[in-house]
Design a protein around this motif. Structure first.
Motif, short mmCIF file in Angstrom:
data_model
loop_
_atom_site.label_atom_id
_atom_site.label_comp_id
_atom_site.label_asym_id
_atom_site.label_seq_id
_atom_site.Cartn_x
_atom_site.Cartn_y
_atom_site.Cartn_z
N ARG A 115 9.65 33.96 80.63
CA ARG A 115 8.75 33.23 79.72
C ARG A 115 9.02 31.73 79.76
O ARG A 115 8.09 30.92 79.80
N GLU A 116 10.30 31.36 79.74
CA GLU A 116 10.66 29.94 79.78
C GLU A 116 10.18 29.31 81.08
O GLU A 116 9.65 28.19 81.09
N LEU A 117 10.38 30.02 82.17
CA LEU A 117 9.99 29.49 83.47
C LEU A 117 8.47 29.33 83.57
O LEU A 117 7.97 28.31 84.07
N ARG A 118 7.74 30.32 83.11
CA ARG A 118 6.28 30.22 83.15
C ARG A 118 5.77 29.06 82.32
O ARG A 118 4.82 28.37 82.70
N ALA A 119 6.42 28.82 81.19
CA ALA A 119 6.04 27.68 80.35
C ALA A 119 6.31 26.37 81.09
O ALA A 119 5.50 25.43 81.04
N LEU A 120 7.45 26.29 81.78
CA LEU A 120 7.77 25.11 82.56
C LEU A 120 6.75 24.89 83.68
O LEU A 120 6.23 23.78 83.86
N LEU A 121 6.45 25.94 84.43
CA LEU A 121 5.52 25.81 85.55
C LEU A 121 4.13 25.39 85.07
O LEU A 121 3.46 24.59 85.73
N ALA A 122 3.71 25.92 83.93
CA ALA A 122 2.42 25.52 83.39
C ALA A 122 2.43 24.06 82.98
O ALA A 122 1.45 23.33 83.17
N SER A 123 3.56 23.61 82.44
CA SER A 123 3.67 22.23 81.97
C SER A 123 3.66 21.23 83.12
O SER A 123 3.14 20.12 82.97
N ILE A 124 4.21 21.60 84.28
CA ILE A 124 4.29 20.65 85.39
C ILE A 124 3.21 20.89 86.44
O ILE A 124 3.23 20.27 87.50
N LYS A 125 2.26 21.74 86.13
CA LYS A 125 1.23 22.10 87.11
C LYS A 125 0.48 20.88 87.63
O LYS A 125 0.07 20.83 88.79
N ARG A 126 0.32 19.86 86.78
CA ARG A 126 -0.42 18.68 87.20
C ARG A 126 0.29 17.92 88.32
O ARG A 126 -0.32 17.08 89.00
N HIS A 127 1.57 18.22 88.55
CA HIS A 127 2.33 17.53 89.59
C HIS A 127 2.50 18.38 90.86
O HIS A 127 3.19 17.97 91.78
N GLN A 128 1.85 19.53 90.90
CA GLN A 128 2.15 20.48 91.97
C GLN A 128 1.75 19.99 93.36
O GLN A 128 2.25 20.51 94.36
N HIS A 129 0.88 18.99 93.45
CA HIS A 129 0.47 18.50 94.77
C HIS A 129 1.36 17.37 95.27
O HIS A 129 1.25 16.96 96.42
N GLY A 130 2.24 16.87 94.43
CA GLY A 130 3.18 15.82 94.84
C GLY A 130 4.56 16.41 95.04
O GLY A 130 4.87 17.51 94.57
N PHE A 131 5.42 15.67 95.75
CA PHE A 131 6.77 16.17 95.99
C PHE A 131 7.56 16.21 94.68
O PHE A 131 7.62 15.22 93.95
N HIS A 132 8.14 17.35 94.40
CA HIS A 132 8.99 17.49 93.23
C HIS A 132 10.02 18.59 93.47
O HIS A 132 9.88 19.41 94.39
N VAL A 133 11.05 18.57 92.66
CA VAL A 133 12.18 19.47 92.81
C VAL A 133 12.49 20.10 91.46
O VAL A 133 12.45 19.42 90.42
N LEU A 134 12.78 21.39 91.46
CA LEU A 134 13.32 22.08 90.28
C LEU A 134 14.78 22.36 90.58
O LEU A 134 15.10 22.96 91.61
N ALA A 135 15.66 21.93 89.69
CA ALA A 135 17.09 22.08 89.97
C ALA A 135 17.85 22.39 88.70
O ALA A 135 17.57 21.81 87.65
#
Length: 250
Positions: A115-135
């Motif tokens: 649930r936490e991860l899905r909330a994070l992914l939804a929150s950062i979806k607007r950046h999905q076409h640019g380079f980003h890292v989850l760490a």
């Protein structure tokens, strides 16, 4: 860019020099900390590492220290998540998202992590076409990874039994299905010597037997990854109960 993700255990107080020794020998450009609940500790570590840019808050687990300037940083708690993530924007507009998901190995906590991860992914979806890292410390086991329940402390082993005796590890699969690659597994796809699998165990430092710490990048940017290693420095055992993970990209 050399990124170190490092759980420093319970704020890191009294272990500042050991933590700094690990970071300095890793020659990290940017460190994302978990359990960084003491800003004074992060300030001291940053000073010992020659990292003038840092941030931490007592009410959040995540903090960072950087040698180079960052454009901005913010803590965000998306709806549906009990934990905040840390967003660090670099001068080239790439982003690093620091993550620390719920702890304890049990069926219900794995559900919470998803649930936490899905909330994070939804929150950062607007950046999905640019380079980003989850760490960070995802507190879960990846598909195909080894998990020996008998190595858990008795109190934690009991929680597994109370939650049904078996855990469906779905958190990392959720990330992979969302279009990310596991940086450690991707850069060790050919295995170790003679094709032997490489565990990537990061916890605990005195007897590593589980991989809890990860770096993920979008699949379309996987070619930018140049390395990802568990940094098993001699001072790491004095610095924390986690070995840090060091990733580099071009």
């Amino acid at each position: 860019m050399r990124l170190l993700t490092y759980n420093i255990r319970k704020g890191g107080g009294g272990r500042e020099r050991a933590i700094a020794a690990v970071i300095n020998d890793a020659a990290a450009d940017l460190v994302v900390f978990q359990e960084a609940t003491s800003p004074a500790v992060i300030e001291e570590v940053a000073g010992l590492c020659g990292m003038p840019h840092w941030a931490a808050r007592a009410d959040y687990s995540l903090g960072f220290a950087s040698r180079a300037p960052v454009s901005s940083h913010s803590w965000n708690r998306p709806r549906g998540s009990r934990h905040a993530f840390l967003e660090i924007v670099l001068p080239d507009e790439s982003r690093v998202f620091g993550v620390h998901l719920s702890a304890v190995h049990a069926a219900w906590t794995e559900y919470r992590r998803v649930r936490e991860l899905r909330a994070l992914l939804a929150s950062i979806k607007r950046h999905q076409h640019g380079f980003h890292v989850l760490a960070g410390d995802f507190n879960t086991v990846a598909p195909g990874d080894i998990f020996d329940m008998m190595k858990l402390p008795h109190r934690l082993r009991a929680l597994v039994y109370l939650s049904g005796g078996q855990i469906r590890w779905r958190t990392i699969r959720t990330i992979l299905d969302a279009g990310y690659v596991d940086a450690y597994r991707d850069t060790h796809a050919d295995g170790g010597a003679h094709g032997a699998p490489i565990s990537g165990f990061t916890f605990p430092t005195w007897a590593p037997h589980v991989r809890l710490d990860y770096v993920f990048v979008p699949t379309v940017f996987r070619q930018r990854l140049t390395s990802c290693e568990v940094f098993m420095h001699d001072a790491a055992a004095a610095g924390s109960d986690h070995y840090p993970l060091l990733a580099e990209w071009a």
